[in-house]
Design a protein around this motif. Structure first.
Motif, PDB file in Angstrom:
ATOM      1  N   PRO A  52       7.303   2.029 -12.906  1.00 32.13           N
ATOM      2  CA  PRO A  52       8.293   1.003 -12.643  1.00 32.13           C
ATOM      3  C   PRO A  52       8.635   1.061 -11.159  1.00 32.13           C
ATOM      4  CG  PRO A  52       9.286   2.907 -13.715  1.00 32.13           C
ATOM      5  CD  PRO A  52       7.816   3.175 -13.647  1.00 32.13           C
ATOM      6  N   ALA A  87      10.788   1.139  -7.911  1.00 36.96           N
ATOM      7  CA  ALA A  87      12.171   1.499  -7.609  1.00 36.96           C
ATOM      8  C   ALA A  87      12.869   0.354  -6.896  1.00 36.96           C
ATOM      9  CB  ALA A  87      12.193   2.750  -6.742  1.00 36.96           C
ATOM     10  N   LEU A  88      12.092  -0.655  -6.514  1.00 40.21           N
ATOM     11  CA  LEU A  88      12.640  -1.688  -5.627  1.00 40.21           C
ATOM     12  C   LEU A  88      13.034  -2.974  -6.347  1.00 40.21           C
ATOM     13  CD1 LEU A  88      10.099  -0.931  -2.882  1.00 40.21           C
ATOM     14  CD2 LEU A  88      12.510  -1.163  -2.392  1.00 40.21           C
ATOM     15  N   LYS A 129      -3.092  -1.342   5.847  1.00 38.35           N
ATOM     16  CA  LYS A 129      -3.934  -0.307   6.452  1.00 38.35           C
ATOM     17  C   LYS A 129      -5.374  -0.783   6.612  1.00 38.35           C
ATOM     18  CE  LYS A 129      -2.813   3.969   5.675  1.00 38.35           C
ATOM     19  NZ  LYS A 129      -2.618   5.258   5.015  1.00 38.35           N
ATOM     20  N   LEU A 181       4.682   1.481   2.897  1.00 37.95           N
ATOM     21  CA  LEU A 181       5.454   2.671   2.538  1.00 37.95           C
ATOM     22  C   LEU A 181       6.852   2.276   2.078  1.00 37.95           C
ATOM     23  CD1 LEU A 181       5.275   5.884   2.767  1.00 37.95           C
ATOM     24  CD2 LEU A 181       6.798   5.551   4.696  1.00 37.95           C
ATOM     25  N   ASN A 182       7.465   1.369   2.854  1.00 40.32           N
ATOM     26  CA  ASN A 182       8.822   0.948   2.485  1.00 40.32           C
ATOM     27  C   ASN A 182       8.843   0.143   1.188  1.00 40.32           C
ATOM     28  OD1 ASN A 182      10.094   2.214   4.589  1.00 40.32           O
ATOM     29  ND2 ASN A 182       9.922   0.463   5.960  1.00 40.32           N
ATOM     30  N   GLY A 191       6.973   0.965  -1.273  1.00 40.73           N
ATOM     31  CA  GLY A 191       6.561   1.875  -2.332  1.00 40.73           C
ATOM     32  C   GLY A 191       5.157   1.590  -2.835  1.00 40.73           C
ATOM     33  N   TYR A 211       1.343   2.272  -3.460  1.00 35.57           N
ATOM     34  CA  TYR A 211       0.531   3.480  -3.518  1.00 35.57           C
ATOM     35  C   TYR A 211      -0.927   3.175  -3.774  1.00 35.57           C
ATOM     36  CZ  TYR A 211       1.406   3.025  -8.537  1.00 35.57           C
ATOM     37  OH  TYR A 211       1.514   2.554  -9.804  1.00 35.57           O
ATOM     38  N   LYS A 247      -0.171   8.282  -6.693  1.00 33.21           N
ATOM     39  CA  LYS A 247      -1.488   7.776  -7.079  1.00 33.21           C
ATOM     40  C   LYS A 247      -2.177   8.730  -8.072  1.00 33.21           C
ATOM     41  CE  LYS A 247      -4.682   4.770  -6.827  1.00 33.21           C
ATOM     42  NZ  LYS A 247      -4.385   3.398  -7.228  1.00 33.21           N
ATOM     43  N   GLN A 290      -1.420  11.383 -10.419  1.00 31.01           N
ATOM     44  CA  GLN A 290      -0.103  11.724 -10.916  1.00 31.01           C
ATOM     45  C   GLN A 290       0.123  13.173 -11.290  1.00 31.01           C
ATOM     46  OE1 GLN A 290       0.870   8.838 -13.805  1.00 31.01           O
ATOM     47  NE2 GLN A 290       0.913   7.265 -12.265  1.00 31.01           N
ATOM     48  N   PRO A 349      -5.119   9.093   0.075  1.00 27.92           N
ATOM     49  CA  PRO A 349      -4.579   8.615   1.359  1.00 27.92           C
ATOM     50  C   PRO A 349      -3.055   8.478   1.326  1.00 27.92           C
ATOM     51  CG  PRO A 349      -6.375   7.194   0.606  1.00 27.92           C
ATOM     52  CD  PRO A 349      -6.153   8.204  -0.457  1.00 27.92           C
ATOM     53  N   ILE A 350      -2.534   8.050   0.176  1.00 25.36           N
ATOM     54  CA  ILE A 350      -1.090   7.860   0.095  1.00 25.36           C
ATOM     55  C   ILE A 350      -0.370   9.202   0.238  1.00 25.36           C
ATOM     56  CG2 ILE A 350      -1.138   7.895  -2.447  1.00 25.36           C
ATOM     57  CD1 ILE A 350       1.310   5.875  -0.353  1.00 25.36           C
ATOM     58  N   ASP A 407      -0.250  10.038   3.835  1.00 25.16           N
ATOM     59  CA  ASP A 407       0.798   9.227   4.480  1.00 25.16           C
ATOM     60  C   ASP A 407       2.171   9.827   4.236  1.00 25.16           C
ATOM     61  OD1 ASP A 407      -1.107   7.553   5.309  1.00 25.16           O
ATOM     62  OD2 ASP A 407      -0.527   5.830   4.089  1.00 25.16           O
ATOM     63  N   ARG A 439      11.856   4.592  -2.613  1.00 19.61           N
ATOM     64  CA  ARG A 439      10.642   3.775  -2.526  1.00 19.61           C
ATOM     65  C   ARG A 439       9.757   3.898  -3.763  1.00 19.61           C
ATOM     66  NH1 ARG A 439      12.866   4.663   1.754  1.00 19.61           N
ATOM     67  NH2 ARG A 439      12.705   3.382   3.622  1.00 19.61           N
ATOM     68  N   TYR A 440       9.636   5.108  -4.256  1.00 21.26           N
ATOM     69  CA  TYR A 440       8.677   5.316  -5.353  1.00 21.26           C
ATOM     70  C   TYR A 440       9.338   5.607  -6.694  1.00 21.26           C
ATOM     71  CZ  TYR A 440       5.273   5.211  -1.687  1.00 21.26           C
ATOM     72  OH  TYR A 440       4.510   4.795  -0.637  1.00 21.26           O
ATOM     73  N   GLY A 441      10.666   5.669  -6.679  1.00 18.31           N
ATOM     74  CA  GLY A 441      11.364   5.887  -7.946  1.00 18.31           C
ATOM     75  C   GLY A 441      11.521   7.361  -8.278  1.00 18.31           C
ATOM     76  N   PHE A 461      10.361   8.953 -10.418  1.00 23.18           N
ATOM     77  CA  PHE A 461       9.053   9.476 -10.807  1.00 23.18           C
ATOM     78  C   PHE A 461       8.495  10.520  -9.847  1.00 23.18           C
ATOM     79  CE2 PHE A 461       4.585   9.065  -9.842  1.00 23.18           C
ATOM     80  CZ  PHE A 461       3.996   9.346 -11.047  1.00 23.18           C
TER      81      PHE A 461
END
Lengths: 178, 167
Positions: free
Chosen positions: A32, A34-35, A99, A129-130, A132, A134, B47, B49, B59-60, B63, B88-90, B92
């Motif tokens: 899910p 976050a944004l 990228k 990145l901002n 989110g 991936y 990515k 998990q 790569p992520i 970063d 940003r990613y929750g 998680f």
């Protein structure tokens, strides 16, 4: 009473079994975002085409898809014709070239047609990145005020669009028209 | 011998894989290096998990390591850095999720299950001991009458035959 107590382990087992069974059909790679419900982050990045600098303000006004893509992303190639079709139908699609080499991106757009109303050159991945992000492709549904309302990770194909996203997009369009 | 050589070659080829996720960062001091290590071990790669971002070659993850390094340089606290990632990613991305109403079950569920199991065992044990130590010794009126009859029969064995007592 005593009888009922004997059934307790069975009940516990059944509840556990139901959860585990559900777990079989969940996709763990689907996160899910976050944004959701938050505004698209501020940014100031060059456009892929031309020398304009794009900011968050350029995304406002109408609901749109914000599609994160790259030429190194193999599944983006699968998704591209679908985006072309959507753009033809009048769906607004904004791009974030994530990228990537700008020259490669320009070549791609020339070869495969350009569905994007505007395309942000996020060479460093800072906007990604901002957001989110991936991986690519990822697509955000943003409303006319630039709020992220939904996120889809993976390739948008005709089925995904029809069954998941079209309705949401239409709802945003209706909302904006009010 | 050949087998050993093959094993050695395989081992050596894996060294490169194991070291691929190591980037070269210059830390201001040892404490910062330690915090970097801690943070990258505590944050999960979005990515891939089941890896933390220290371990992952995605790569992520690279970063995110870069971003953590940058924020450490800016003097951000661990909490700020973790919050940055969660924004940003929750939730998680945290291998150590915050204790909230949603994660109570996760944090305290196992201890609660263990506690419940222990409690059940104690209750069963206590009950069992009770049955062994003290069987029910009070007699109903009927039983008392039979007992009296038996006792009196024992005192005068000829008066009532034993088999008649069992009814």
């Amino acid at each position: 009473m005593k009888r009922a107590l004997l059934l307790l382990p069975l009940a516990v087992f059944l509840v556990g079994a139901v959860f585990l069974y559900r777990g079989l059909f969940l996709d763990p790679s689907e996160l899910p975002s976050a944004l959701i419900g938050k505004p698209v982050p501020e940014f100031s990045l060059p456009a892929v085409e031309g020398h304009k600098t794009l900011t968050r303000a350029d995304l406002l006004g109408k609901p749109a898809l914000l599609n994160v893509w790259a030429t190194w992303c193999i599944s983006c190639r699968v998704e591209h014709p679908v985006l072309n079709k959507l753009a033809q139908q009048g769906v607004r699609v904004y791009g974030v070239n994530y990228k990537d080499e700008n020259a490669a991106a320009l070549k791609w757009l020339k070869e495969f047609h350009n569905p994007y109303q505007l395309n942000i050159n996020d060479a460093e991945g800072s906007l990604g990145l901002n957001l989110g992000v991936y991986g690519a492709p990822e697509t955000f549904l943003i409303d006319s005020k630039g709020i992220i309302r939904h996120k889809f990770v993976g390739v948008i194909d005709e089925v995904v669009w029809r069954e998941q996203l079209a309705g949401l997009y239409q709802a945003l369009v209706d909302e904006a028209a009010q | 011998m050949k087998r050993w050589l093959a094993a050695l070659a395989l081992g050596l080829s894996l060294v490169g894989v194991a070291q691929a996720a190591i980037d070269t960062y210059e830390f201001a001091n040892e404490a910062e290096r330690e915090r970097f290590r801690e943070l990258t071990l505590e944050l999960r790669c979005p990515k891939c998990q089941n890896q933390d971002i220290a371990d992952s070659n995605a790569p992520i993850a690279a970063d995110l390591r870069k971003e953590i390094f940058r924020m450490l340089g800016e003097g951000k606290s661990n909490e700020q850095i973790v919050d940055f990632m969660v924004d940003r990613y929750g939730e998680f991305v945290r291998y150590k999720p915050a204790v909230t109403a949603r994660t109570w079950l996760l944090w305290f569920g196992p201890a609660a299950a263990l506690g419940t199991g222990f409690l059940v065992m104690v209750v069963i044990g206590v009950r069992r001991r009770k049955t062994v130590a003290g069987p029910d010794t009070t007699l109903s009126g009927d039983e008392q009458a039979r007992l009296d009859a038996l006792l009196s029969a024992e005192q005068n064995p000829n008066s009532v035959p034993a088999d008649k007592l069992s009814q």
